[in-house]
Motif scaffolding. Structure first.
Motif, PDB file in Angstrom:
ATOM      1  N   SER A   1       0.826  -1.205   0.000  1.00  0.00           N
ATOM      2  CA  SER A   1       0.000   0.000   0.000  1.00  0.00           C
ATOM      3  C   SER A   1       0.860   1.255   0.000  1.00  0.00           C
TER       4      SER A   1
ATOM      5  N   ILE B   1       2.709   1.526  -3.579  1.00  0.00           N
ATOM      6  CA  ILE B   1       1.875   1.848  -4.746  1.00  0.00           C
ATOM      7  C   ILE B   1       1.380   3.287  -4.637  1.00  0.00           C
TER       8      ILE B   1
ATOM      9  N   LEU C   1       2.019   5.417  -9.481  1.00  0.00           N
ATOM     10  CA  LEU C   1       1.052   6.316 -10.106  1.00  0.00           C
ATOM     11  C   LEU C   1       1.737   7.444 -10.873  1.00  0.00           C
TER      12      LEU C   1
ATOM     13  N   VAL D   1      -6.308  -1.972  -1.240  1.00  0.00           N
ATOM     14  CA  VAL D   1      -5.344  -2.592  -2.144  1.00  0.00           C
ATOM     15  C   VAL D   1      -6.033  -3.617  -3.060  1.00  0.00           C
TER      16      VAL D   1
ATOM     17  N   LEU E   1      -7.912  -1.699  -5.740  1.00  0.00           N
ATOM     18  CA  LEU E   1      -6.970  -1.064  -6.665  1.00  0.00           C
ATOM     19  C   LEU E   1      -6.420  -2.087  -7.652  1.00  0.00           C
TER      20      LEU E   1
ATOM     21  N   THR F   1      -5.624   5.407  -3.583  1.00  0.00           N
ATOM     22  CA  THR F   1      -4.261   4.886  -3.676  1.00  0.00           C
ATOM     23  C   THR F   1      -3.279   5.779  -2.942  1.00  0.00           C
TER      24      THR F   1
ATOM     25  N   THR G   1      -1.234   5.502   0.776  1.00  0.00           N
ATOM     26  CA  THR G   1       0.221   5.672   0.817  1.00  0.00           C
ATOM     27  C   THR G   1       0.610   6.714   1.856  1.00  0.00           C
TER      28      THR G   1
END
Length: 417
Positions: free
Chosen positions: A20, A23, A28, A151, A154, A294, A298
């Motif tokens: 997590s 990503i 991204l 997660v 996603l 997302t 993070t």
């Protein structure tokens, strides 16, 4: 088979939080940009970074499972120089990583709700406050449970998007398109940024260590093989998702000479438009929410981890502070981090590019040093011979240290000469 799956699901936690946390910007932002600007050739540095850095992270899981100690305790056992060097790296991370993550997340939030009249600083401040409350009140358990859901969603969303993009085929390139050079100053700096945070910053190896210790307070400690298996699930997931983002960037933007903006709000809109152009306008809100979720996850994991590791370093290096047993100290750490990084975000405003470049550059330069420190931990007398890494993994570690070191030297050479 079912019993093994049940054990794996039960142990999911530290590896999932690692996924997590990873990503985010590296995937991204940087993986998408890598495909958009340089094309399929960027598969090579992404895979190299994931392969060469794997031992650095695995050693954190191995050391903590065998000894029951955090990786930072291991640094102290090797000598205070190790601990304070890692403390310096964490200090740099405090002023760069969180600020970069929150800036990107704030840009996605502004894009999601179309509230351009509100400054990115104020959105970042609101995010700092909200996430701080979640971490202080919900603690580790809330973070673990919520991120399992995020997660999973996603991964499914990205898998579907990547499949649609591949099915539709590559975008048409402009006439006389010439790929940008990869080994000039700009290209090398981008490679360092990409590999510096791919799959994530190497100092995060101690974050996984701290999450493991926290999880074992409420659950029996798994065996070494079970801990490593759980971690690998998270690690392989981050590698696969990086390739998904690269594919999307490559097939939808490469050859069009479209540049992804360094402004957080503009970049957020570009990313969402990139996805919806291939799925359909109806998916705009879904993609916006997924992208925001997302980065939000993070931010939460990185904020939690840096607070924990900062407290751990101070507690080990300055025992007279008597931080042990103080239930409020974690809350104080979370709040201090929020305040410090809000000041950094305000100073950089919406210029996400500068923050990300600084954070990733520092991460790349220190990666081989932290990797060596982790190797020293797992090869120490604290680890029984049977639980030390095998010869192949040790060779991969030295190869990773050499590769990252030579790349750093090469970068300094082209900058100076």
């Amino acid at each position: 088979m079912l019993s093994k799956l049940k054990i794996l699901l039960k142990n999911l936690g530290p590896g999932l939080l690692f996924a997590s946390m990873a990503i985010g910007t590296s995937h991204l932002v940087l993986s998408t940009k890598a495909g958009a600007q340089y094309g399929w050739v960027m598969v090579i540095p992404i895979l190299l970074a994931n392969v060469f850095k794997y031992p650095f992270f695995e050693f954190g899981v191995r050391y903590t499972n065998v000894t029951g100690k955090t990786l930072t305790e291991g640094y102290l056992n090797r000598g205070k120089t190790y601990l304070w060097f890692y403390g310096f790296i964490t200090l740099v991370s405090t002023f760069t990583i969180l600020a970069a993550l929150y800036t990107v997340t704030a840009g996605l939030f502004i894009n999601l709700l179309k509230i351009s009249h509100v400054s990115i600083d104020m959105i970042a401040l609101a995010l700092f406050c909200f996430i701080s409350i979640l971490l202080i009140v919900g603690k580790y358990r809330f973070m673990e449970v919520s991120l399992k859901f995020i997660v999973s969603l996603l991964f499914i969303a990205l898998l579907a998007t990547t499949a649609v993009v591949i099915f539709k085929g590559s975008v048409e390139r402009i006439p006389d398109f010439t790929p940008p050079p990869l080994f000039d100053n700009v290209g090398i700096l981008f490679l360092i940024s990409l590999m510096g945070w791919m799959p994530t910053t190497v100092e995060a190896s101690s974050w996984v260590s701290l999450w493991s210790v926290e999880k074992w307070k409420t659950q029996a400690k798994p065996s070494l093989s079970e801990s490593l298996q759980e971690f690998r699930v998270g690690y392989y997931t981050t590698c696969l998702l990086a390739l998904f983002f690269l594919t999307i960037g490559c097939m939808t933007l490469y050859g069009t000479q479209t540049e992804l903006s360094g402004n957080a709000v503009t970049f957020a809109d570009q990313i969402v438009q990139l996805f919806t152009a291939h799925i359909g306008p109806w998916a705009y809100i879904l993609i916006s929410v997924a992208a925001f979720a997302t980065m939000f996850s993070t931010c939460m994991t990185a904020h939690d981890a840096i607070a924990r590791v900062s407290i751990d370093i101070l507690e080990l290096g300055l025992p007279r502070l008597k931080l042990s047993g103080n239930k409020r100290i974690f809350a104080v750490g979370v709040i201090v981090l929020a305040l410090v990084n809000y000041i950094v975000v305000s100073s950089f405003s919406a210029n996400m590019g500068q923050l990300v470049s600084l954070a990733t550059f520092v991460s790349f330069v220190v990666a081989p040093i932290v990797g060596y420190m982790n190797l020293k931990n797992v090869m120490s007398d604290e680890i029984p011979q049977a639980h030390r890494p095998k010869k192949g993994l040790r060779i991969l570690t030295y190869a990773g240290i050499l590769f990252l070191s030579l790349f750093s030297v090469y970068y300094f050479y082209i900058v100076v000469f």
